[in-house]
Write a protein that holds these residues in place. Structure first.
Motif, PDB file in Angstrom:
ATOM      1  N   TYR A   1       2.507   4.322  -1.998  1.00  0.00           N
ATOM      2  CA  TYR A   1       2.255   3.010  -1.391  1.00  0.00           C
ATOM      3  C   TYR A   1       1.327   2.210  -2.307  1.00  0.00           C
ATOM      4  CZ  TYR A   1      -0.144  -0.581   1.186  1.00  0.00           C
ATOM      5  OH  TYR A   1      -0.700  -1.794   1.535  1.00  0.00           O
ATOM      6  N   VAL A   2       0.271   2.852  -2.743  1.00  0.00           N
ATOM      7  CA  VAL A   2      -0.716   2.135  -3.569  1.00  0.00           C
ATOM      8  C   VAL A   2      -0.093   1.767  -4.914  1.00  0.00           C
ATOM      9  CG1 VAL A   2      -3.026   2.209  -4.578  1.00  0.00           C
ATOM     10  CG2 VAL A   2      -2.543   3.505  -2.498  1.00  0.00           C
TER      11      VAL A   2
ATOM     12  N   SER B   1       1.346  -2.420  -4.572  1.00  0.00           N
ATOM     13  CA  SER B   1       0.621  -2.815  -3.357  1.00  0.00           C
ATOM     14  C   SER B   1      -0.262  -4.018  -3.693  1.00  0.00           C
ATOM     15  CB  SER B   1      -0.245  -1.664  -2.849  1.00  0.00           C
ATOM     16  OG  SER B   1      -1.271  -1.401  -3.787  1.00  0.00           O
ATOM     17  N   LYS B   2      -0.851  -4.619  -2.671  1.00  0.00           N
ATOM     18  CA  LYS B   2      -1.722  -5.796  -2.891  1.00  0.00           C
ATOM     19  C   LYS B   2      -2.829  -5.483  -3.888  1.00  0.00           C
ATOM     20  CE  LYS B   2      -0.701  -8.912   0.277  1.00  0.00           C
ATOM     21  NZ  LYS B   2      -1.076 -10.231   0.691  1.00  0.00           N
TER      22      LYS B   2
ATOM     23  N   ALA C   1       3.747  -9.405  -0.459  1.00  0.00           N
ATOM     24  CA  ALA C   1       4.290  -8.120   0.012  1.00  0.00           C
ATOM     25  C   ALA C   1       5.109  -8.361   1.278  1.00  0.00           C
ATOM     26  CB  ALA C   1       3.148  -7.155   0.300  1.00  0.00           C
TER      27      ALA C   1
ATOM     28  N   ILE D   1       4.637   2.981   6.735  1.00  0.00           N
ATOM     29  CA  ILE D   1       3.529   2.912   5.783  1.00  0.00           C
ATOM     30  C   ILE D   1       2.415   3.828   6.282  1.00  0.00           C
ATOM     31  CG2 ILE D   1       1.869   1.387   4.647  1.00  0.00           C
ATOM     32  CD1 ILE D   1       3.955  -0.884   5.092  1.00  0.00           C
TER      33      ILE D   1
ATOM     34  N   GLN E   1      -2.039  -6.276   4.771  1.00  0.00           N
ATOM     35  CA  GLN E   1      -1.535  -5.579   3.571  1.00  0.00           C
ATOM     36  C   GLN E   1      -0.055  -5.915   3.332  1.00  0.00           C
ATOM     37  OE1 GLN E   1      -3.575  -4.131   1.558  1.00  0.00           O
ATOM     38  NE2 GLN E   1      -5.267  -4.425   2.974  1.00  0.00           N
TER      39      GLN E   1
END
Ligand code: HXC
Length: 514
Positions: free
Chosen positions: A406-407, A411-412, A419, A427, A476
């Motif tokens: 995810y990271v 990711s943001k 996103a 998630i 997120q």
């Protein structure tokens, strides 16, 4: 006509014949074209301006005085491809196996300099047995000059290497330093040391195809990015690839007139993710539906198939796609996928190509072999490359975005600009089963019915995390969208982001975990 003109014309005639009619016939019998035939296919008619056609070496050792050919086994110059300027070289196997000489080096360096100074792509058609043995250290130093310029031009002008013959030794290092390597099936090979040397040194017996054939480098080593059916296809592919790339790092990639409606909703996408979360689906279906019709050009398609990287167009603008592929290894990230993804991100960033990332990844691939070979270091490259990239970046979580993936997957916090998530997104830090066994270990060991208790907690965990809404609440995820809306959403977002300006801190260079 003056004697001068007669001499010039004779020399030019000889230069056109390379190693002579017998060698040209042998080249054709091997299913290969000559250097000049290849250039004629690559370049727009009448656009080629040759340099150094009459250059010859001045070596006399090993009977070399009798082996002088105008051009010395390489054709170099400037030309145009679909009206765009390029610098090109084509090695001529009919002259001493295209072996690399000091003269070849001077000729290549000349057009490398011109390409860098004029900001135009450099394309090399490679067909060479490596350093010309008769020239000793001269040819080694000569290679170094070319490598140096490959490095200095890296990320400034696109460099494409097309492999069209048995390339050995130094003849594979220069391509390895360029942005893309295209190999022709059946006729191209790449190895540092050939089968005979390997047998002598390690005792291993291997043939050329299994050592350095196109399938090996496209599917196993990752050295090559494209596999073409034959020489003609390799040259067509070169032209296609160039159409996604700018002339240099100060320009934008060329735009084509939009031909696919920008507001096209793709209903099939609403059903593409299977109801059962463990069922695979082919991410190509998503990509093909979202981007301009028939515009997707996959890179490294056979290498690390658990990830997809590709060029495509959105409303006529070039974009780079990075995606997990749930149909292979459930889309997990391993060492090879990390290499493939991080390299592609950097290419897109170097050439101002926005990045669109599709995420469906259960995490990094667990395994002793992966850990021993440094999946930590290799996986970190993805984080590094996304964070460093300043081009517009948009992500869409289609299903799983678990833990590190995810990271890492745009990711943001990797300085992603927008996103999106589909309602099917999940998630979470980790999968439900693993999480419940850690969180409730004590309780499960004491439960009257451990299986039922475990099922209850797994369901609770799923209800809580296996959706995109928590991540959206926390900001997120910018927007949860219907899958069918993906194309129009991306087009509108890119319209806004096209003028994005972002700078990295001043430094000599970062220390990517290579
Ligand atoms: C001089 C060479 C040559 C070379 C081929 N030829 N390679 N001449 N230097 N490096 C000549 C051959 O002698 C032959 O000449 C003609 O080219 C065609 O070669 P063939 O062997 O008949 O062709 P083929 O059977 O297709 O085999 C091609 C080949 C093989 C696989 C490339 O020639 C080969 O293994 N060459 C040597 C590869 C190599 O080890 N190169 C040095 C790498 S070291 P005649 O007149 O007999 O027809 C290196 C260090 C650089 O490059 C390091 C930089 C960092």
């Amino acid at each position: 006509m003056s004697d001068y003109l007669t001499t010039l014309r004779e020399l030019r005639e000889r230069a056109l014949m390379g190693g002579g009619p017998r060698r040209i016939q042998q080249q054709h019998e091997r299913g290969k074209l000559t250097a000049r035939e290849r250039l004629a296919l690559l370049l727009d008619d009448g656009s080629f301006q040759e340099f150094g056609a009459l250059a010859t070496h001045n070596i006399t050792d090993f009977g070399m005085a009798d082996q002088r050919y105008p051009g010395d086994g390489i054709v170099t110059g400037l030309g145009k491809i679909n009206g765009r300027r390029v610098a090109v070289f084509a090695q001529d196997f009919t002259v001493m196996g295209g072996s690399f000489s000091e003269v070849q080096s001077h000729k290549i360096c000349r057009i490398q300099n011109l390409a860098l100074e004029s900001g135009i792509p450099l394309i090399g058609l490679n067909d060479s047995g490596g350093a010309r043995i008769q020239e000793g250290v001269r040819s080694l130093a000569a290679y170094g000059e070319v490598f140096q310029r490959n490095v200095l031009a890296s990320g400034v002008v696109p460099q494409i290497s097309v492999m069209l013959g048995p390339c050995a030794g130094g003849a594979v290092y220069s391509p390895a330093l360029t942005d893309f390597v295209i190999m022709a099936r059946d006729t191209s090979f790449m190895f540092l040391t050939g089968p005979e040397v390997i047998k002598a040194v390690t005792g291993e017996e291997v043939n050329a195809a299994n050592l350095g054939g196109p399938l090996i480098h496209n599917c196993r080593s990752g050295v090559a990015h494209f596999l073409a059916a034959n020489e003609q296809a390799a040259i067509s592919l070169t032209k296609l690839l160039l159409s996604y790339l700018p002339q240099n790092n100060t320009e934008d990639p060329p735009q084509v007139a939009p031909y696919d409606p920008a507001d096209r909703m793709e209903e099939s996408l609403n059903n593409v993710v299977p109801l059962s979360e463990s069922d695979p689906y082919d991410m190509h279906l998503v990509i093909d539906a979202v981007f301009d019709r028939d515009s997707v050009l996959e890179v490294h398609s056979c290498y690390a198939p658990n990830a997809i990287v590709a060029f495509a167009r959105l409303d006529g603008h070039a974009v780079g796609i990075v995606a997990n592929q749930p149909a292979h290894l459930a889309g997990a990230l391993d060492i090879d996928a990390s290499d493939k993804i991080s390299r592609f991100i950097r290419i897109c960033d170097a050439y101002s190509i926005p990045l669109i990332t599709f995420v469906d990844c259960p995490g990094f691939l667990p395994g002793v072999d992966q850990e021993y070979h440094g999946v930590i270091r290799h996986g970190a490259k993805i984080i590094y490359a996304y964070t460093e990239a300043t081009v517009p970046k948009i992500s869409i979580v289609t299903r799983k975005a678990m833990g590190g993936s995810y990271v890492a997957m745009s990711s943001k916090q990797m300085r992603n600009d927008l996103a999106y998530a589909w309602p099917t997104a999940q998630i979470a830090v980790m999968g439900a089963e693993g999480a419940v066994r850690i969180l409730y270990r004590q309780e499960l060991s004491k439960a009257a019915d451990p299986a039922a208790t475990e099922r209850k907690y797994i369901q609770e965990y799923r209800d809580m995390f296996f959706n995109p809404f928590r991540a959206a609440d926390l900001g997120q995820i910018d927007e949860v969208i219907e899958p069918r809306e993906t194309r129009p959403r991306l087009i509108r977002a890119l319209e806004v982001l096209r003028t994005k300006v972002q700078h990295n801190p001043a430094k000599k260079h970062g220390l990517m975990p290579v």
